[in-house]
Scaffold this motif. Structure first.
Motif, PDB file in Angstrom:
ATOM      1  N   GLU A   2       0.991  -0.900   0.267  1.00 45.58           N
ATOM      2  CA  GLU A   2      -0.201   0.053  -0.212  1.00 45.58           C
ATOM      3  C   GLU A   2       0.887   1.113   0.120  1.00 45.58           C
ATOM      4  N   GLN A  16       1.373  -2.178   5.038  1.00 41.85           N
ATOM      5  CA  GLN A  16       0.258  -3.381   4.500  1.00 41.85           C
ATOM      6  C   GLN A  16       0.781  -4.030   3.693  1.00 41.85           C
ATOM      7  N   ARG A  18       0.750  -7.713   0.488  1.00 38.90           N
ATOM      8  CA  ARG A  18       0.483  -8.315   1.209  1.00 38.90           C
ATOM      9  C   ARG A  18       0.913  -9.894  -0.209  1.00 38.90           C
ATOM     10  N   LEU A  20      -0.001 -13.094  -2.182  1.00 39.63           N
ATOM     11  CA  LEU A  20      -1.071 -14.139  -2.638  1.00 39.63           C
ATOM     12  C   LEU A  20      -0.611 -15.300  -3.639  1.00 39.63           C
ATOM     13  N   THR A  25      -3.546 -16.551   0.853  1.00 38.45           N
ATOM     14  CA  THR A  25      -2.537 -15.433   1.225  1.00 38.45           C
ATOM     15  C   THR A  25      -1.416 -15.572   1.938  1.00 38.45           C
ATOM     16  N   ASP A  28       0.860 -11.468   5.371  1.00 39.83           N
ATOM     17  CA  ASP A  28      -0.168 -10.177   5.591  1.00 39.83           C
ATOM     18  C   ASP A  28       0.978  -9.716   5.992  1.00 39.83           C
ATOM     19  N   CYS A  29       1.277  -8.188   6.439  1.00 42.69           N
ATOM     20  CA  CYS A  29       2.145  -7.610   7.151  1.00 42.69           C
ATOM     21  C   CYS A  29       1.881  -6.180   7.029  1.00 42.69           C
TER      22      CYS A  29
END
Length: 180
Positions: A2, A16, A18, A20, A25, A28-29
């Motif tokens: 993000e 943020q 991620r 995938l 997932t 996720d951090c």
């Protein structure tokens, strides 16, 4: 990712994050921060002033063997890591792990491969001043049954630790556990 920031000389921050794989997932951090002194890299040395991971959830699964590792952590941090890449030596001032849950399912053993004679053994010697662990749980065992090993630790740590990968030895001056 993000948000991503890079500051001079080498300070990275990402928020943020991620990762995938086919809508599954894997990571996720909330935040990853890294501060490195870039100039020692020219002399085959690494100086990491700070490495910090906040609000991490990660999972790795090997479908061939059934091996699975799940990690959730509020904080994982390393302060003052110095590594001599040429002589395979490292020194770390402090490692912290807080609010973590680690689950390991070893899966089915596979046929051992003979070591490749062209691969040099790891000769790393790692010195650690302190390791602090708070509110952490670890479970290990076959999937779907009660764990073979279960550890919960309210607080604990290690002081003055030396790890030698070539001889597979660990020397520790002090280990302490509070409400484990």
């Amino acid at each position: 990712i993000e948000r991503f920031r890079l500051r001079f000389p080498l300070r990275l921050a990402a928020e943020q994050i991620r990762i995938l794989d086919c809508s599954d997932t894997l990571v996720d951090c909330g935040r990853i921060a890294l501060e490195v002194n870039p100039w020692p890299l020219v002399r085959k040395r690494a100086v990491v002033r700070e490495f910090e991971v906040e609000r991490l959830a990660a999972r790795y699964r090997d479908t061939a063997t059934g091996f699975e590792l799940r990690i959730a952590a509020g904080l994982f941090a390393i302060e003052q890591l110095r590594a001599d890449l040429q002589h395979e030596k490292a020194a770390v001032r402090h490692i912290a792990l807080d609010s973590a849950a680690i689950v390991l399912h070893p899966g089915e053993p596979t046929v051992e491969k003979k070591p490749d004679s062209a691969t040099a053994p790891l000769r790393w010697a790692i010195d650690l001043d302190t390791l602090s662990i708070r509110r952490t749980a670890f479970e290990m065992g076959a999937e779907g049954i009660d764990p073979e090993l279960s550890v919960q630790l309210a607080e604990g740590g290690v002081e003055q630790c030396r790890v030698r990968l070539d001889s597979q030895q660990v020397a520790v001056v002090r280990v302490w556990i509070d409400r484990g």
